[in-house]
Design a protein around this motif. Structure first.
Motif, PDB file in Angstrom:
ATOM      1  N   SER A  15       0.826  -1.208   0.000  1.00 17.13           N
ATOM      2  CA  SER A  15       0.000   0.000   0.000  1.00 17.13           C
ATOM      3  C   SER A  15       0.861   1.259   0.000  1.00 17.13           C
ATOM      4  CB  SER A  15      -0.929   0.010   1.224  1.00 17.13           C
ATOM      5  OG  SER A  15      -1.821  -1.088   1.202  1.00 17.13           O
ATOM      6  N   LEU A  28      -8.945   3.444   3.727  1.00 19.44           N
ATOM      7  CA  LEU A  28      -8.654   2.288   2.883  1.00 19.44           C
ATOM      8  C   LEU A  28      -7.890   1.274   3.725  1.00 19.44           C
ATOM      9  CD1 LEU A  28      -7.611   3.870  -0.541  1.00 19.44           C
ATOM     10  CD2 LEU A  28      -9.874   3.153   0.258  1.00 19.44           C
ATOM     11  N   LEU A  50      -4.386  -0.663  -0.048  1.00 18.51           N
ATOM     12  CA  LEU A  50      -4.365  -0.199  -1.429  1.00 18.51           C
ATOM     13  C   LEU A  50      -3.391  -1.115  -2.164  1.00 18.51           C
ATOM     14  CD1 LEU A  50      -5.092   1.733  -3.683  1.00 18.51           C
ATOM     15  CD2 LEU A  50      -3.357   3.324  -2.850  1.00 18.51           C
ATOM     16  N   CYS A 105      -9.145  -1.311  -1.384  1.00 19.32           N
ATOM     17  CA  CYS A 105      -9.250  -0.828  -2.755  1.00 19.32           C
ATOM     18  C   CYS A 105      -8.051  -1.340  -3.551  1.00 19.32           C
ATOM     19  CB  CYS A 105      -9.280   0.708  -2.764  1.00 19.32           C
ATOM     20  SG  CYS A 105      -9.448   1.451  -4.403  1.00 19.32           S
ATOM     21  N   THR A 106      -8.292  -1.784  -4.773  1.00 22.73           N
ATOM     22  CA  THR A 106      -7.202  -2.207  -5.637  1.00 22.73           C
ATOM     23  C   THR A 106      -6.649  -0.996  -6.388  1.00 22.73           C
ATOM     24  OG1 THR A 106      -8.798  -2.723  -7.384  1.00 22.73           O
ATOM     25  CG2 THR A 106      -8.112  -4.534  -5.930  1.00 22.73           C
ATOM     26  N   LYS A 126      -8.705   0.590  -9.171  1.00 20.99           N
ATOM     27  CA  LYS A 126      -9.946   1.283  -8.803  1.00 20.99           C
ATOM     28  C   LYS A 126      -9.681   2.627  -8.115  1.00 20.99           C
ATOM     29  CE  LYS A 126     -13.104  -1.801  -9.992  1.00 20.99           C
ATOM     30  NZ  LYS A 126     -14.173  -1.491 -10.979  1.00 20.99           N
ATOM     31  N   PHE A 127      -8.459   2.844  -7.675  1.00 19.54           N
ATOM     32  CA  PHE A 127      -8.180   4.057  -6.900  1.00 19.54           C
ATOM     33  C   PHE A 127      -8.452   5.348  -7.674  1.00 19.54           C
ATOM     34  CE2 PHE A 127      -5.321   7.258  -4.988  1.00 19.54           C
ATOM     35  CZ  PHE A 127      -5.834   7.260  -3.708  1.00 19.54           C
ATOM     36  N   LEU A 153     -12.054   5.991  -7.436  1.00 13.42           N
ATOM     37  CA  LEU A 153     -12.412   6.374  -6.075  1.00 13.42           C
ATOM     38  C   LEU A 153     -12.171   7.865  -5.855  1.00 13.42           C
ATOM     39  CD1 LEU A 153     -13.040   6.028  -3.054  1.00 13.42           C
ATOM     40  CD2 LEU A 153     -10.681   5.230  -2.749  1.00 13.42           C
ATOM     41  N   ALA A 163     -18.493   2.380  -3.231  1.00 14.65           N
ATOM     42  CA  ALA A 163     -17.725   1.168  -2.954  1.00 14.65           C
ATOM     43  C   ALA A 163     -18.585  -0.081  -3.120  1.00 14.65           C
ATOM     44  CB  ALA A 163     -17.146   1.226  -1.543  1.00 14.65           C
ATOM     45  N   GLU A 211     -19.041  -0.923  -6.717  1.00 13.54           N
ATOM     46  CA  GLU A 211     -17.817  -1.446  -7.316  1.00 13.54           C
ATOM     47  C   GLU A 211     -17.407  -2.800  -6.750  1.00 13.54           C
ATOM     48  OE1 GLU A 211     -16.191  -0.117  -9.840  1.00 13.54           O
ATOM     49  OE2 GLU A 211     -17.641   1.517  -9.985  1.00 13.54           O
ATOM     50  N   MET A 220     -16.654  -3.366  -3.604  1.00 14.42           N
ATOM     51  CA  MET A 220     -15.760  -3.214  -2.451  1.00 14.42           C
ATOM     52  C   MET A 220     -16.622  -2.816  -1.268  1.00 14.42           C
ATOM     53  SD  MET A 220     -12.601  -1.189  -4.268  1.00 14.42           S
ATOM     54  CE  MET A 220     -13.662   0.044  -5.020  1.00 14.42           C
TER      55      MET A 220
END
Length: 396
Positions: free
Chosen positions: A230, A334, A337, A363-364, A367-368, A371, A385, A388, A390
């Motif tokens: 992350s 998060l 990440l 969050c991957t 996808k950030f 976001l 979220a 998506e 998440m």
């Protein structure tokens, strides 16, 4: 891909032999050629007690004797396995065999295939890496950083810039610029029951001049060992956002101490080597520091990246979170990440934060950017979220 129905008995036995290792030779037969070399590389890692392991032999007296063996192994796995498998095996070697010393030799670093996990290992060993190896370590880190920048910069830039453009409203939009949700809400009084429709007397659209809109974005990153990947991704995204003139980006890292790394955002490699993975965690202190930086609450997005295992004062952390939300700050947590799957985290604290209006979810990296765009548009992040996939932690 060959279907199971078309696999011959010989091929099936070969595959099982590679999966099960030397103990299955009696049942599945022997190996030859490249298969034998693949088996040796696998055995060195996953059957180290057989005498041919990477760290076999005396454990005392340094790593000099094992260094050539490890270097050869690194070359072998790159020869016989695809890149994705090589990365898994390298990480397994570090974790299973205590081979972190392999990162302390320049010739080994040159043989390693760089990836995010290797970068995390290098920055975690930063203080222990000998001077003769530091230049090589930096080259490895820079290679990974440049690769990530190539893949992540344009999605991040496009998402943030597009969201800022759409955040500017105008009353004379073209068709493609109409914000239909706001337009419908503004014209509900013009509903025509006979036609079951609304006559949009007032059109509300998205503007194009992002320069008039600015967001203050703070990334507050936990440096504990479990957050290593992350830290890498956050640093990359922070550097990209810092290059956007319409966004003011600040990056803070913490363990029990808090360090503001904003001035190093122009060089992600230096930023990463300035972090110190591991140690305790004082989230309350870090959030308190970020709170002191808030100048425009309504235009501020605070992203806390942490597994929420708090070593500080939880009560004070929750009080700060409540104050930030009430002031208008968009506060998001998060739990990770990264693309490593479901993270371990303090579920109780995540639920308490969620109850205060601070959604918490993993969050991957891919996808950030979306976001951050949703946060800039001031969408309901918990709902975003959920859409998506998440699922955000629910409050108690």
């Amino acid at each position: 891909m060959t279907s199971p129905a078309t696999i011959s008995d010989t091929e099936r036995q070969r595959r099982w032999r590679l999966i099960l290792g030397g103990s299955a030779e009696g049942a599945c037969g022997g190996l030859a050629g490249d298969d034998l070399e693949m088996d040796k590389a696998l055995s060195a890692l996953y059957e180290p007690d057989g005498g041919g392991g990477l760290n076999s032999g005396p454990r005392r007296g340094g790593t000099e004797k094992s260094a050539p063996k490890v270097a050869r192994w690194l070359g072998d796995i790159r020869k016989y396995f695809p890149s994705s498998v090589v990365q898994v095996m390298q990480q397994d070697a570090l974790d299973r065999l205590g081979m972190r010393e392999m990162l302390l030799q320049p010739e080994m670093l040159e043989a390693v295939q760089p990836d995010v996990h290797l970068v995390a290992s290098l920055i975690s060993l930063n203080q222990a890496i000998p001077a003769k190896t530091k230049d090589t370590a930096r080259l490895v880190v820079r290679k990974v950083v440049e690769d990530l920048m190539r893949r992540l910069e344009e999605p991040m830039r496009s998402a943030v810039t597009g969201a800022l453009n759409r955040a500017v409203r105008n009353r004379r939009p073209r068709l493609a610029e109409i914000d239909w949700n706001r337009t419908i809400r503004a014209n509900m009084r013009h509903y025509q029951e006979e036609y079951h429709t609304i006559v949009p007397e007032t059109l509300i659209g998205y503007g194009r001049k992002a320069q008039k809109t600015q967001r203050d974005i703070m990334l507050c990153i936990d440096q504990s060992g479990s957050m290593a990947a992350s830290v890498v991704y956050s640093s990359i995204f922070g550097a990209v956002m810092a290059s956007l003139p319409a966004v003011k980006t600040q990056l803070v890292v913490f363990d029990t101490a808090v360090v503001d790394m904003t001035e190093k955002l122009d060089d992600p490699v230096e930023l990463l080597f300035g972090t110190q993975l591991g140690g305790g965690t004082d989230i309350n202190r870090a959030v308190g520091y970020c709170q002191s930086l808030v100048a425009k609450p309504q235009e501020t997005i605070l992203v806390l990246i942490s597994d929420l295992y708090e070593g500080g004062v939880e009560k004070n952390l929750l009080q700060r979170a409540a104050e930030l939300v009430q002031s208008g700050v968009q506060f998001i947590t998060l739990l990770a990440l990264s693309d490593e799957g479901a993270p371990a985290y303090d579920q109780a604290l995540a639920a308490k934060l969620s109850a205060l209006g601070v959604p918490s979810f993993a969050c991957t990296p891919d996808k950030f950017p979306q976001l951050m765009a949703a946060a800039i548009r001031k969408e309901d992040i918990a709902l975003w979220a959920a859409r998506e996939g998440m699922v955000a932690t629910r409050g108690v």
